[in-house]
Write a protein that holds these residues in place. Structure first.
Motif: not given
Length: 123
Positions: A11-16, A21-22
């Motif tokens: 839930g810390t936003g790694k995927t987001e 960035m993409g």
């Protein structure tokens, strides 16, 4: 640019962050939720698609994949990165003699270390 491997609590936003960035750079990011059911042949098919299209792949919870499979996947990623580094337009990959590669393709993995059922990845 050769991708990245953000790690941290859920839930810390790694995927987001990877997707943002993409989006900022104008590259579509394909997110794959990994599990212990993934096999290296399945991952090779995904990697082939990323290479041919030039898209980014974000492999969420990568450390859920079995350790035996992770070692093969690491070699596949290295092979792709070496092709990009050498500025090849085609390369041999997992039984495909002349796989076209766009240098914009990238591989990002996200991990939630310390959770039950997840492999500890070596440094």
């Amino acid at each position: 640019f050769f991708g990245g491997a953000p790690a941290g609590p859920a839930g810390t936003g790694k995927t987001e962050t990877t997707k943002d960035m993409g989006r900022t750079l104008g590259v579509f990011v394909v997110v794959t939720n990994c599990s212990d059911q993934h096999r290296f042949r399945d991952m090779a098919k995904i990697f082939k698609g990323l290479c041919m299209s030039g898209l980014w792949g974000c492999f969420d919870e990568f450390n859920r994949i079995d350790a035996e499979v992770l070692s093969v996947i690491a070699q596949q990623i290295l092979q792709i990165q070496n092709a990009i580094r050498a500025r090849l337009n085609v390369f041999e990959f997992e039984g495909t003699a002349a796989l076209p590669i766009k240098w914009t393709c990238n591989c990002f993995i996200t991990m939630n270390p310390g959770y039950a059922g997840r492999s500890e990845l070596p440094d």
